[in-house]
Every structure is written in structure tokens, then in C-alpha cells.
Write a protein that holds these residues in place. Structure first.
Motif, PDB file in Angstrom:
ATOM      1  N   ASP A  92      -5.644 -16.983 -15.649  1.00 26.02           N
ATOM      2  CA  ASP A  92      -5.234 -18.304 -16.120  1.00 26.02           C
ATOM      3  C   ASP A  92      -5.653 -18.482 -17.579  1.00 26.02           C
ATOM      4  OD1 ASP A  92      -7.959 -19.060 -16.097  1.00 26.02           O
ATOM      5  OD2 ASP A  92      -7.797 -19.966 -14.111  1.00 26.02           O
ATOM      6  N   ALA A  93      -5.397 -19.651 -18.114  1.00 30.37           N
ATOM      7  CA  ALA A  93      -5.670 -19.911 -19.534  1.00 30.37           C
ATOM      8  C   ALA A  93      -7.153 -19.841 -19.863  1.00 30.37           C
ATOM      9  CB  ALA A  93      -5.107 -21.275 -19.935  1.00 30.37           C
ATOM     10  N   ASP A  94      -8.023 -19.980 -18.868  1.00 36.11           N
ATOM     11  CA  ASP A  94      -9.462 -19.872 -19.088  1.00 36.11           C
ATOM     12  C   ASP A  94      -9.957 -18.442 -18.945  1.00 36.11           C
ATOM     13  OD1 ASP A  94      -9.801 -22.631 -19.507  1.00 36.11           O
ATOM     14  OD2 ASP A  94      -9.892 -22.980 -17.332  1.00 36.11           O
ATOM     15  N   GLY A  95      -9.052 -17.515 -18.612  1.00 34.00           N
ATOM     16  CA  GLY A  95      -9.437 -16.119 -18.458  1.00 34.00           C
ATOM     17  C   GLY A  95      -9.941 -15.760 -17.078  1.00 34.00           C
ATOM     18  N   THR A  96      -9.838 -16.690 -16.136  1.00 34.04           N
ATOM     19  CA  THR A  96     -10.250 -16.397 -14.766  1.00 34.04           C
ATOM     20  C   THR A  96      -9.271 -15.398 -14.159  1.00 34.04           C
ATOM     21  OG1 THR A  96     -11.123 -18.648 -14.570  1.00 34.04           O
ATOM     22  CG2 THR A  96     -10.764 -17.417 -12.510  1.00 34.04           C
ATOM     23  N   PRO A  97      -9.778 -14.259 -13.702  1.00 27.81           N
ATOM     24  CA  PRO A  97      -8.871 -13.238 -13.170  1.00 27.81           C
ATOM     25  C   PRO A  97      -8.432 -13.519 -11.729  1.00 27.81           C
ATOM     26  CG  PRO A  97     -11.121 -12.436 -13.095  1.00 27.81           C
ATOM     27  CD  PRO A  97     -11.164 -13.806 -13.745  1.00 27.81           C
ATOM     28  N   TYR A  98      -7.212 -13.070 -11.414  1.00 30.52           N
ATOM     29  CA  TYR A  98      -6.651 -13.173 -10.059  1.00 30.52           C
ATOM     30  C   TYR A  98      -6.012 -11.845  -9.692  1.00 30.52           C
ATOM     31  CZ  TYR A  98      -7.320 -18.089 -11.070  1.00 30.52           C
ATOM     32  OH  TYR A  98      -7.874 -19.293 -11.415  1.00 30.52           O
ATOM     33  N   LEU A  99      -5.887 -11.620  -8.437  1.00 29.56           N
ATOM     34  CA  LEU A  99      -5.323 -10.363  -7.945  1.00 29.56           C
ATOM     35  C   LEU A  99      -3.852 -10.213  -8.317  1.00 29.56           C
ATOM     36  CD1 LEU A  99      -6.835 -10.382  -4.341  1.00 29.56           C
ATOM     37  CD2 LEU A  99      -7.574  -8.982  -6.285  1.00 29.56           C
ATOM     38  N   PRO A 100      -3.401  -8.979  -8.450  1.00 28.61           N
ATOM     39  CA  PRO A 100      -1.978  -8.756  -8.688  1.00 28.61           C
ATOM     40  C   PRO A 100      -1.174  -9.046  -7.421  1.00 28.61           C
ATOM     41  CG  PRO A 100      -3.107  -6.664  -8.464  1.00 28.61           C
ATOM     42  CD  PRO A 100      -4.162  -7.739  -8.420  1.00 28.61           C
ATOM     43  N   MET A 101       0.114  -9.278  -7.606  1.00 25.22           N
ATOM     44  CA  MET A 101       1.021  -9.529  -6.485  1.00 25.22           C
ATOM     45  C   MET A 101       2.260  -8.672  -6.670  1.00 25.22           C
ATOM     46  SD  MET A 101       0.736 -13.680  -5.992  1.00 25.22           S
ATOM     47  CE  MET A 101       1.038 -14.162  -7.681  1.00 25.22           C
TER      48      MET A 101
ATOM     49  N   THR B  50       0.815  -1.209   0.000  1.00 23.23           N
ATOM     50  CA  THR B  50       0.000   0.000   0.000  1.00 23.23           C
ATOM     51  C   THR B  50       0.852   1.263   0.000  1.00 23.23           C
ATOM     52  OG1 THR B  50      -0.172  -0.029   2.407  1.00 23.23           O
ATOM     53  CG2 THR B  50      -1.920  -1.128   1.175  1.00 23.23           C
ATOM     54  N   ALA B  51       2.014   1.222   0.632  1.00 19.38           N
ATOM     55  CA  ALA B  51       2.876   2.402   0.722  1.00 19.38           C
ATOM     56  C   ALA B  51       3.713   2.613  -0.535  1.00 19.38           C
ATOM     57  CB  ALA B  51       3.782   2.293   1.944  1.00 19.38           C
ATOM     58  N   VAL B  52       4.018   1.530  -1.231  1.00 15.28           N
ATOM     59  CA  VAL B  52       4.869   1.612  -2.425  1.00 15.28           C
ATOM     60  C   VAL B  52       4.119   0.900  -3.562  1.00 15.28           C
ATOM     61  CG1 VAL B  52       7.199   1.242  -3.327  1.00 15.28           C
ATOM     62  CG2 VAL B  52       6.856   1.424  -0.853  1.00 15.28           C
ATOM     63  N   PRO B  53       3.109   1.564  -4.130  1.00 13.39           N
ATOM     64  CA  PRO B  53       2.242   0.885  -5.104  1.00 13.39           C
ATOM     65  C   PRO B  53       2.962   0.361  -6.342  1.00 13.39           C
ATOM     66  CG  PRO B  53       1.647   3.210  -4.882  1.00 13.39           C
ATOM     67  CD  PRO B  53       2.695   2.936  -3.866  1.00 13.39           C
ATOM     68  N   GLU B  54       4.108   0.938  -6.696  1.00 15.82           N
ATOM     69  CA  GLU B  54       4.829   0.445  -7.874  1.00 15.82           C
ATOM     70  C   GLU B  54       5.418  -0.946  -7.660  1.00 15.82           C
ATOM     71  OE1 GLU B  54       7.656   3.293  -5.698  1.00 15.82           O
ATOM     72  OE2 GLU B  54       5.539   3.246  -6.207  1.00 15.82           O
ATOM     73  N   LEU B  55       5.392  -1.441  -6.428  1.00 14.60           N
ATOM     74  CA  LEU B  55       5.839  -2.808  -6.162  1.00 14.60           C
ATOM     75  C   LEU B  55       4.840  -3.845  -6.665  1.00 14.60           C
ATOM     76  CD1 LEU B  55       7.249  -2.585  -2.525  1.00 14.60           C
ATOM     77  CD2 LEU B  55       8.518  -2.784  -4.664  1.00 14.60           C
ATOM     78  N   ILE B  56       3.608  -3.423  -6.895  1.00 13.53           N
ATOM     79  CA  ILE B  56       2.552  -4.343  -7.304  1.00 13.53           C
ATOM     80  C   ILE B  56       2.538  -4.475  -8.825  1.00 13.53           C
ATOM     81  CG2 ILE B  56       0.071  -4.838  -7.207  1.00 13.53           C
ATOM     82  CD1 ILE B  56       1.485  -4.828  -4.460  1.00 13.53           C
ATOM     83  N   GLY B  57       2.541  -5.717  -9.288  1.00 13.44           N
ATOM     84  CA  GLY B  57       2.496  -5.988 -10.720  1.00 13.44           C
ATOM     85  C   GLY B  57       1.083  -5.934 -11.264  1.00 13.44           C
TER      86      GLY B  57
END
Length: 150
Positions: free
Chosen positions: A59-68, A47-54
Motif C-alpha cells: 500500500d501507499a505506506d509500504g505495508t507489504p501484502y501477499l501476491p495474488m 502452486t502447480a502453475v506458478p506463473e499465474l501468481i503476480g
């Protein structure tokens, strides 16, 4: 290009980041405490350094997941004295730091967590963990004497 197909990596060589994300844990913590403290600490860096988040994942089916985080998180351990020393070094270098104190094991919410930290002067914090981010060489100097978590 199929919207579900990701481009191939541009290089087979591992990336070397100019910065480092590190967590330092007190070596006498129970396994569940190590995991809990690490999770809480790294949430502060994101949260303090947002540029750290990708970018978000899919996945191959297009199911979305959160960035890390876009780079690895290295976990170290040391005794209480080392945590205090590392904390002072990080503050002296003005690096972004998240702290977890022993008192936080007895609270159950963010409001009480913040009050528990606020009640103690900097030099008297009973640190069980800290997370930091910064230039590789600065983080290495802060963590001098720590060992990689087994």
C-alpha cells in the motif's frame, strides 16, 4: 521515483488474457461450501502453475501484502453430470485440474483429504468442484454448458 509510488498503468484498456482460470461448482452447494471449495481449489492452481501468481502488493505506506493471481478467476456452476463431463474434458486436454469431492467435507486435514480422493476411481469421483487453467478456448470447451455463478 518514491519507492511507495507505483507506476501508472500503461493502458486504460482492459487486458485480455490468452489463458483462463476457472472454477466450476456443483449448483446444489450451500453458500459456505461454495466459498470453501473455491478457496481450496484455486490454491492448487497457484502452486502447480506458478506463473499465474503476480508480484507482491504494497500500500501507499509500504505495508507489504501477499501476491495474488495475475488474472481474474471466473466461477461457474452446473449440476453433477456437468462436473463429471467437464472433468473428463479437462483430463482429455491435459489441463491442470484441482478437484474437490463430497467426501472432503467430512475430513479435517490434508492427509485425510488426499486419502479420500485416492480411494475412489476417476470415473466414480463425487465431484462438487473443480478448478482449471489453460488456453481460453480449451477452458471454454471444457466448461460448455456451465453458467456463470450468480
Amino acid at each position: 521515483m518514491d519507492t511507495h509510488t507505483l507506476p501508472a498503468p500503461t493502458s486504460s484498456r482492459p487486458l485480455r488474457f490468452d489463458t483462463k482460470i476457472a472454477v466450476l461448482l456443483r449448483s446444489d452447494l450451500e453458500p459456505w461450501q461454495r466459498l470453501n471449495v473455491t478457496a481450496f481449489l484455486v490454491s492448487g492452481l497457484g502452486t502447480a502453475v506458478p506463473e499465474l501468481i503476480g508480484e507482491p502488493y504494497a500500500d501507499a505506506d509500504g505495508t507489504p501484502y501477499l501476491p495474488m493471481f495475475r488474472q481474474p478467476v471466473l466461477v461457474f456452476e452446473g449440476d453433477g453430470a456437468l462436473l463429471s463431463t467437464a472433468h473428463g474434458r479437462a483430463l482429455a486436454r491435459s489441463l491442470p485440474v484441482a478437484v474437490f469431492t463430497a467426501e472432503l467435507f467430512g475430513t479435517g486435514n490434508d492427509l485425510d483429504n488426499r486419502a479420500a480422493v485416492r480411494a475412489v476411481p476417476t470415473a466414480a469421483l463425487d465431484l462438487v468442484g473443480l478448478a482449471l487453467h489453460g488456453p481460453r478456448n480449451a477452458v471454454d470447451k471444457v466448461l460448455k454448458g456451465a453458467r456463470m455463478h450468480p
